[in-house]
Motif scaffolding. Structure first.
Motif, PDB file in Angstrom:
ATOM      1  N   VAL A  36      -0.596   2.665  -7.007  1.00  0.00           N
ATOM      2  CA  VAL A  36       0.693   2.587  -6.331  1.00  0.00           C
ATOM      3  C   VAL A  36       1.443   1.387  -6.870  1.00  0.00           C
ATOM      4  O   VAL A  36       0.921   0.288  -6.882  1.00  0.00           O
ATOM      5  CB  VAL A  36       0.514   2.435  -4.808  1.00  0.00           C
ATOM      6  CG1 VAL A  36       1.871   2.238  -4.149  1.00  0.00           C
ATOM      7  CG2 VAL A  36      -0.167   3.667  -4.248  1.00  0.00           C
ATOM      8  N   VAL A  38       4.958  -0.848  -6.551  1.00  0.00           N
ATOM      9  CA  VAL A  38       6.117  -1.123  -5.715  1.00  0.00           C
ATOM     10  C   VAL A  38       7.254  -1.588  -6.596  1.00  0.00           C
ATOM     11  O   VAL A  38       7.127  -2.561  -7.324  1.00  0.00           O
ATOM     12  CB  VAL A  38       5.798  -2.202  -4.672  1.00  0.00           C
ATOM     13  CG1 VAL A  38       7.026  -2.498  -3.826  1.00  0.00           C
ATOM     14  CG2 VAL A  38       4.649  -1.754  -3.793  1.00  0.00           C
ATOM     15  N   LEU A 182       7.830   3.615  -3.973  1.00  0.00           N
ATOM     16  CA  LEU A 182       6.459   3.802  -4.414  1.00  0.00           C
ATOM     17  C   LEU A 182       6.415   4.819  -5.537  1.00  0.00           C
ATOM     18  O   LEU A 182       7.027   5.878  -5.444  1.00  0.00           O
ATOM     19  CB  LEU A 182       5.586   4.299  -3.254  1.00  0.00           C
ATOM     20  CG  LEU A 182       5.399   3.342  -2.083  1.00  0.00           C
ATOM     21  CD1 LEU A 182       4.622   4.034  -0.979  1.00  0.00           C
ATOM     22  CD2 LEU A 182       4.690   2.081  -2.514  1.00  0.00           C
ATOM     23  N   LEU A 232       2.881   0.605   2.680  1.00  0.00           N
ATOM     24  CA  LEU A 232       3.939  -0.315   2.275  1.00  0.00           C
ATOM     25  C   LEU A 232       4.472  -1.086   3.479  1.00  0.00           C
ATOM     26  O   LEU A 232       4.686  -2.299   3.417  1.00  0.00           O
ATOM     27  CB  LEU A 232       5.059   0.448   1.582  1.00  0.00           C
ATOM     28  CG  LEU A 232       6.263  -0.374   1.119  1.00  0.00           C
ATOM     29  CD1 LEU A 232       5.828  -1.500   0.201  1.00  0.00           C
ATOM     30  CD2 LEU A 232       7.275   0.530   0.428  1.00  0.00           C
TER      31      LEU A 232
END
Length: 443
Positions: A36, A38, A182, A232
């Motif tokens: 993942v 960001v 994401l 998140l």
């Protein structure tokens, strides 16, 4: 009027290193172990109607109200190729149809009910708006249908090439804004999470406006994307606690999460959902073992809310992760009273996250309303205002009440949301607005 635009790509020439940053991370959260990433501010817009605080020189308000509303695909009349099929020229959608929809919404807002006006301004002080096509549409909403509410600040975020984004209107100054998305090896979240730091009298509010992945498609795949979005929220909530160790930060999560408050029980308790009951232990699920923060716990009892555990050295690592990251940022233009962080091409070493998932209070668990959205005649509670522990500590700003505008013209004759039909040009939205009130305890 002063308007400042901060699109990511136009900011490249003025990049500078940001002193306040968001740590990026990679986290395995499924047996397939995909990463993942960001990303900050893929597309971002921040504006103000005045360089002065409209509340300056006035008695600070002792209450504030926030609303969240999915406006149901609010597209303008210009075709760019990303619109839904019903909002293209071949379906007779055009500038005239768009202006007509603005007018119809403006008429509805003149009848916006005020059950607790207290002699103050009409409308909520902060409005989180979901499914807004772009920043120009947000400005048309602010200066048109929402003009009676006199919002001086706004912010918008959307992923590149995404058909819809997130908007925010506020009477209180927006001090800073970030947009988080994401991206993994197999998917990219369709919409970002818009984070804003808002100046309330005496304290700052951290508001996350979200639109999580819908349930269209493979259930296990869409749930995984929603759990990633929940992770998140967990990480940013935990970072805020680390950044504000002396005073617990005020945190709200608003928007369409596409998940019911009782989603876990609706699924028969057979899978880990992005929203989990606070009294359920998720350790039996493989997904929870892989990523113990890939969900948010919800409670209807303030007694269940507690401060996060004291950070360990590993948990504190995100606070210093910038040293391992190539982070650059663009400042907000000098004309703007708010500051915004924009970052591009970010890479970073994996950063440990919080040990436990965040726990939020959900008003739905004590609400008399059956829902704010209806699917095939069945009510759902997928629109949320999740309230952090700091609103229940008997100091500063405190939670007061929750309610839904469930009357005409927001509802149809059957009592369901008055959905907008782009072919007939009638209706408002297939979601109802939800609202929450807060009050301030003064020394």
């Amino acid at each position: 009027m002063v308007r400042s635009f901060i699109p990511l790509f136009s900011a490249v020439s003025s990049l500078y290193r940001e002193s306040r940053f968001l740590r990026t991370h990679k986290q395995n959260f499924s047996p397939s172990s995909f990463a993942v990433l960001v990303l900050l501010l893929p597309v971002f817009y921040l504006s103000c109607t005045s360089c002065e605080n409209p509340l300056a020189g006035k008695k600070p308000p002792s209450r504030f109200r926030i609303a969240s509303w999915n406006l149901q695909a609010f597209f303008d009349g210009q075709e760019t190729g990303t619109e839904y099929a019903d909002y293209r020229a071949k379906s007779s959608w055009n500038e005239i149809a768009y202006k007509s929809r603005l007018t119809m919404l403006a008429d509805a807002m003149t009848r916006w009910p005020e059950p607790q006006t207290r002699g103050e301004r009409p409308g909520p002080d902060i409005f989180a708006l979901v499914e807004v096509e772009n920043s120009a549409v947000l400005e048309d909403l602010r200066s048109g249908p929402f003009a009676p509410f006199k919002y001086s600040y706004s912010a918008f975020a959307a992923n590149p090439a995404s058909p819809l984004g997130l908007g925010m209107l506020s009477r209180f100054p927006i001090l800073s804004t970030r947009s988080h998305s994401l991206q993994t090896e197999s998917f990219s979240t369709p919409r970002p999470m818009l984070e804003a730091e808002i100046e309330l009298p005496g304290e700052h509010l951290f508001l996350f406006v979200c639109h999580w992945k819908s349930k269209l498609g493979n259930p296990s795949e869409t749930e995984a994307i929603r759990r990633a979005s929940a992770e998140l929220v967990n990480r940013r909530t935990h970072e805020l606690w680390l950044e504000h160790p002396d005073t617990p930060p005020l945190v709200l999560v608003a928007g369409d999460l596409n998940e019911n408050v009782d989603e876990y029980s609706r699924q028969g308790g057979t899978c880990l959902t992005a929203l989990m009951p606070a009294d359920i232990s998720p350790e039996s699920f493989i997904e929870a073992t892989a990523t113990p923060r890939a969900f948010i716990k919800l409670t209807g009892s303030p007694a269940d809310l507690s401060d996060p555990p004291a950070p360990t050295a590993a948990m504190s690592a995100p606070a210093t992760a910038a040293a391992a990251a190539n982070i650059t940022a663009a400042p907000a233009p000098a004309a703007s009273p708010a500051t915004a962080a924009a970052a591009a091409n970010i890479t970073a070493a994996p950063a440990p996250g919080p040990a436990n998932p965040a726990i939020f209070y959900s008003p739905w668990l004590n609400a008399p309303w059956p829902g704010s959205y209806a699917f095939q005649g069945a009510w759902e509670t997928i629109d949320h205002i999740l309230i952090g522990p700091a609103f229940f500590d008997n100091r500063g700003w405190e939670y007061a009440s929750f309610f839904i505008y469930d009357q005409a013209p927001f509802t149809n004759d059957a009592g369901y949301p008055n959905s907008f039909n782009p072919r007939t040009g009638k209706g408002l939205s297939d979601h109802l607005p939800i609202l929450a009130d807060f009050y301030q305890i003064r020394p």
